[in-house]
Write a protein that holds these residues in place. Structure first.
Motif, PDB file in Angstrom:
ATOM      1  N   VAL A  15     -18.133  -2.853 -67.526  1.00 19.01           N
ATOM      2  CA  VAL A  15     -18.982  -3.079 -68.696  1.00 19.01           C
ATOM      3  C   VAL A  15     -18.857  -1.921 -69.677  1.00 19.01           C
ATOM      4  N   ALA A  16     -18.808  -0.673 -69.164  1.00 25.02           N
ATOM      5  CA  ALA A  16     -18.637   0.480 -70.055  1.00 25.02           C
ATOM      6  C   ALA A  16     -17.280   0.413 -70.742  1.00 25.02           C
ATOM      7  N   LEU A  18     -15.628  -2.270 -71.437  1.00 25.56           N
ATOM      8  CA  LEU A  18     -15.700  -3.351 -72.414  1.00 25.56           C
ATOM      9  C   LEU A  18     -16.341  -2.866 -73.704  1.00 25.56           C
ATOM     10  N   PHE A  19     -17.402  -2.066 -73.587  1.00 25.36           N
ATOM     11  CA  PHE A  19     -18.057  -1.543 -74.784  1.00 25.36           C
ATOM     12  C   PHE A  19     -17.215  -0.477 -75.473  1.00 25.36           C
ATOM     13  N   ILE A  20     -16.553   0.381 -74.705  1.00 26.17           N
ATOM     14  CA  ILE A  20     -15.792   1.486 -75.304  1.00 26.17           C
ATOM     15  C   ILE A  20     -14.475   0.992 -75.894  1.00 26.17           C
ATOM     16  N   GLY A  22     -13.378  -2.318 -76.124  1.00 22.66           N
ATOM     17  CA  GLY A  22     -13.428  -3.604 -76.795  1.00 22.66           C
ATOM     18  C   GLY A  22     -12.668  -4.646 -76.008  1.00 22.66           C
ATOM     19  N   PRO A  23     -12.941  -5.911 -76.279  1.00 23.85           N
ATOM     20  CA  PRO A  23     -12.291  -6.977 -75.510  1.00 23.85           C
ATOM     21  C   PRO A  23     -10.790  -7.093 -75.769  1.00 23.85           C
ATOM     22  N   LEU A  26      -9.092  -3.908 -73.539  1.00 19.80           N
ATOM     23  CA  LEU A  26      -9.476  -3.755 -72.135  1.00 19.80           C
ATOM     24  C   LEU A  26      -8.425  -4.309 -71.169  1.00 19.80           C
TER      25      LEU A  26
END
Length: 138
Positions: A15-16, A18-20, A22-23, A26
């Protein structure tokens, strides 16, 4: 490799990431990480194989002390001393009978205090008698 990392930690890392990252980035970052881990494993396996081939039977002699050190990783000195001195006696000093408030009771208000242990009879000496001497104690 993931012995100390649980599924919850892995989920937090995903999840981290994904946020850092981006999709979009990743999947490529995960592929790069997998390739790097695989390459490091191959290097380690190759080095171990090369050492084993060069040292021959001496390699096992080198591994034994290292395995013993690995066993000391979870060494607890208190547990070792307790196990050595008291040989699995769960209450070696009789402290379970004298708990919590220090007056000999178990702390419960509706129970009577525990009876003290029976004392050994005291041997009285005659007025002119000398006490016995233990030569090993002196």
């Amino acid at each position: 490799m993931f012995d100390s990392v649980g599924w919850g930690e892995i989920l937090v890392l995903v999840v981290a990431g994904l946020f850092i990252l981006g999709p979009e980035r990743l999947p490529s970052a995960a592929a790069w990480l997998g390739k790097t881990v695989r390459q490091v494993r191959e290097y380690a396996t190759g080095a171990q194989t090369k050492l084993r081939n060069e040292l021959g039977p001496e390699f096992d002699e080198l591994r034994k002390p290292l395995e013993d050190l690995r066993g000391l990783r979870n060494f607890n000195p208190r547990t070792a001393v307790r196990r050595t001195l008291f040989d699995d006696d769960p209450d070696p000093l009789g402290m379970n009978t004298l708990r919590s408030n220090g007056n000999g009771s178990t702390g419960a208000s509706d129970t009577a205090p525990a009876a003290p242990p029976a004392a050994r009879p005291v041997e009285r000496l005659a007025p002119d008698e000398r006490p016995p001497i233990d030569p090993d104690a002196t």
